[in-house]
Design a protein around this motif. Structure first.
Motif, PDB file in Angstrom:
ATOM      1  N   ALA A 256       0.801  -1.228   0.089  1.00 43.12           N
ATOM      2  CA  ALA A 256      -0.118   0.005   0.088  1.00 43.12           C
ATOM      3  C   ALA A 256       1.035   1.215   0.083  1.00 43.12           C
ATOM      4  O   ALA A 256       0.418   2.242  -0.607  1.00 43.12           O
ATOM      5  CB  ALA A 256      -0.977   0.047   1.175  1.00 43.12           C
ATOM      6  N   GLU A 257       2.134   1.285   0.464  1.00 42.88           N
ATOM      7  CA  GLU A 257       2.781   2.358   0.637  1.00 42.88           C
ATOM      8  C   GLU A 257       3.880   2.444  -0.382  1.00 42.88           C
ATOM      9  O   GLU A 257       4.773   3.243  -0.580  1.00 42.88           O
ATOM     10  CB  GLU A 257       3.604   2.571   2.048  1.00 42.88           C
ATOM     11  N   GLY A 258       3.796   1.544  -1.373  1.00 42.96           N
ATOM     12  CA  GLY A 258       4.955   1.565  -2.481  1.00 42.96           C
ATOM     13  C   GLY A 258       6.342   1.130  -1.728  1.00 42.96           C
ATOM     14  O   GLY A 258       7.379   1.554  -2.713  1.00 42.96           O
ATOM     15  N   ILE A 259       6.408   0.466  -0.853  1.00 47.37           N
ATOM     16  CA  ILE A 259       7.703   0.035  -0.548  1.00 47.37           C
ATOM     17  C   ILE A 259       7.888  -1.475  -0.772  1.00 47.37           C
ATOM     18  O   ILE A 259       6.839  -2.095  -0.741  1.00 47.37           O
ATOM     19  CB  ILE A 259       7.626   0.132   1.275  1.00 47.37           C
ATOM     20  N   LEU A 260       9.232  -1.832  -0.949  1.00 49.09           N
ATOM     21  CA  LEU A 260       9.368  -3.378  -1.411  1.00 49.09           C
ATOM     22  C   LEU A 260       9.692  -4.057  -0.273  1.00 49.09           C
ATOM     23  O   LEU A 260      10.341  -3.616   0.605  1.00 49.09           O
ATOM     24  CB  LEU A 260      10.574  -3.408  -2.714  1.00 49.09           C
ATOM     25  N   LEU A 261       9.406  -5.151  -0.359  1.00 53.86           N
ATOM     26  CA  LEU A 261       9.486  -6.169   0.733  1.00 53.86           C
ATOM     27  C   LEU A 261      10.770  -7.240   0.283  1.00 53.86           C
ATOM     28  O   LEU A 261      10.356  -7.827  -0.605  1.00 53.86           O
ATOM     29  CB  LEU A 261       8.313  -6.884   1.304  1.00 53.86           C
ATOM     30  N   PRO A 286       7.238 -12.084  -1.173  1.00 48.01           N
ATOM     31  CA  PRO A 286       8.161 -10.879  -1.162  1.00 48.01           C
ATOM     32  C   PRO A 286       8.175 -10.414  -2.857  1.00 48.01           C
ATOM     33  O   PRO A 286       8.155 -11.207  -3.495  1.00 48.01           O
ATOM     34  CB  PRO A 286       9.269 -11.566  -0.519  1.00 48.01           C
ATOM     35  N   ASP A 287       8.640  -9.210  -2.620  1.00 48.28           N
ATOM     36  CA  ASP A 287       8.967  -8.574  -4.058  1.00 48.28           C
ATOM     37  C   ASP A 287      10.406  -9.073  -4.551  1.00 48.28           C
ATOM     38  O   ASP A 287      10.652  -9.304  -5.726  1.00 48.28           O
ATOM     39  CB  ASP A 287       8.953  -7.120  -3.841  1.00 48.28           C
ATOM     40  N   LEU A 288      11.250  -9.182  -3.471  1.00 44.32           N
ATOM     41  CA  LEU A 288      12.608  -9.675  -3.839  1.00 44.32           C
ATOM     42  C   LEU A 288      13.155 -10.766  -2.772  1.00 44.32           C
ATOM     43  O   LEU A 288      12.560 -10.668  -1.667  1.00 44.32           O
ATOM     44  CB  LEU A 288      13.776  -8.497  -3.663  1.00 44.32           C
TER      45      LEU A 288
END
Length: 444
Positions: A256-261, A286-288
């Motif tokens: 929601a905050e545009g932060i990568l996990l 996870p994104d990465l």
């Protein structure tokens, strides 16, 4: 999971001398004279062979392995497929540098990781040498893609020994003491640590999530954060399993905050927890994801795998390294992954847990000094209630003297952690647990 042989090594404990024996002590004297003193040694029994669940030292003692080289030899030492693949690759070539003249092995490892890691989206992978190097590059990718600089890490985290990864790591001694200043724009938030949460485990997930979001918003600013990095089960921090639902809420909030996990699965990956990756247990994608340790049967290899649009956002030449994705390590990784799939090592990790957890729980019931038994699969731990290292160190030393390799961990050094090879025989596993029982009896 029965007693037999593995790579010609009889799968039983044999003690021919005290531990460490005379030849090991001779070698250790040479080590002290030749190797920097900052390189420590947990058990100075010098190894000549290993396979299955046994490590053989120079005095011909056969030690039971509950450490797997810190979750590296998931498929066992000298696993046959790995040995054959490495031998064949060495005969062909040892190095060209993938960035100069590439080779199929690197591509094949990337394809396998893209397929095995969580998420049904298109992925890309880059290969490196060590877990710390993978973490550094995951942060680079996140910063480059988002245009933001801040990175958020958790209490009790361990991410490596390089300058940036020391900043991400929570524990000072022995990892950070005297090595600063560290990389900037790294911020720390509370981990949902049920056993030591001040108001108790029932409120842990909610309160930890509130503390996490408040800290990020107030102290950092959500729109300044490139990534949040987390171990789905914290390794060096003490095999901390986050409170149920916590990581899923963190993942949803990051989206929601545009932060990568970033999921640091360096210790938890490759069947160790009873699934290919521990993120799956926590219900988030996870994104990465960073991997190393168990990826290649003991050879040095690491990776960052992630969403294609993130990985491809970095300019050509921005990722790489001379040895990253070395052809021998790639051959070993492909063979190790084949072994994990063919031998259902995820299922084996779950069976190991079914044997170990009741025995560890029995110790907790017998000794008031034991605070908690926790973990997943073949990644289990006992935490002592007292937040100091004395008991864990004493029990581990008693195990070492009687031929069982054990490791300690935890922010306070008060955790015994157990990471047997996933190919260990049931007889050895049971004998190792008997030795642990005797060590508790001796010390407590």
């Amino acid at each position: 999971m029965t007693t037999g042989t593995s790579q010609g090594i009889e799968q039983r404990r044999v003690l021919r001398t005290e531990i460490p024996g005379p030849r090991s002590r001779e070698l250790h004297a040479r080590k002290v004279a030749a190797v920097a003193s900052g390189v420590g040694t947990t058990l100075p029994a010098y190894v000549v062979r290993a396979g299955g669940g046994i490590v053989v030292d120079v005095d011909d003692n056969h030690l039971i392995d509950f450490g797997s080289g810190i979750a590296v030899t998931n498929v066992g030492n000298s696993a046959p497929r790995v040995v054959d693949a490495v031998r064949a690759q060495v005969e062909d070539f040892t190095h060209t540098c993938f960035m100069i003249t590439p080779y199929e092995g690197y591509v094949a490892v990337a394809e396998r990781l893209n397929q095995l890691t969580p998420g049904d989206f298109e992925k890309r992978t880059a290969l490196f040498n060590s877990g710390a190097e993978a973490v550094e590059n995951a942060v680079k990718i996140a910063r480059h893609h988002t245009g933001r600089s801040a990175v958020v890490a958790f209490d009790h985290a361990y991410h490596g020994r390089t300058n940036l990864t020391m900043a991400l790591t929570a524990k000072n001694m022995p990892y950070k003491q005297g090595f600063g200043p560290f990389a900037g724009e790294v911020y720390r938030v509370p981990m949902a640590y049920p056993y030591r949460w001040p108001s108790g485990s029932a409120t842990c997930a909610d309160e930890a999530f509130e503390a996490f979001t408040t800290t990020v918003r107030v102290q950092v600013g959500s729109d300044n954060v490139a990534a949040v990095i987390v171990e789905p089960i914290q390794g060096e921090g003490g095999f901390i399993v986050p409170a149920p639902g916590f990581l899923q809420r963190v993942a949803d909030w990051c989206t929601a905050e545009g932060i990568l996990l970033i999921a640091d699965e360096i210790q938890t990956g490759f069947c160790r927890t009873g699934d290919w990756f521990a993120s799956t247990h926590e219900g988030f994608v996870p994104d990465l994801i960073t991997t190393a340790k168990g990826i290649a049967g003991g050879l040095p290899l690491a990776a960052v795998t992630g969403r294609a649009e993130l990985m491809d956002s970095v300019h050509v030449g921005g990722l790489g390294g001379t040895y990253g994705g070395n052809p021998i390590a790639c051959a070993a990784a492909l063979a190790a992954i084949d072994t994990m799939q063919a031998d259902d090592l995820c299922g084996t990790a779950r069976r190991i847990e079914s044997i170990m957890r009741p025995r560890l729980a029995a110790l907790a019931a017998k000794y008031d000094q034991v605070g908690e038994v926790r973990g997943r699969g073949a990644m289990l731990a006992i935490e002592f209630a007292e937040p100091n290292s004395a008991l864990a160190s004493a029990v581990s030393a008693a195990c070492h003297r009687t031929g069982l390799i054990t490791l300690t961990a935890g922010t306070f050094g008060n955790v015994l952690r157990f990471l047997p090879p996933l190919v260990i025989g049931q007889d050895l596993l049971t004998e190792g647990l008997d030795i642990l029982d005797a060590a508790f009896e001796e010390v407590l």
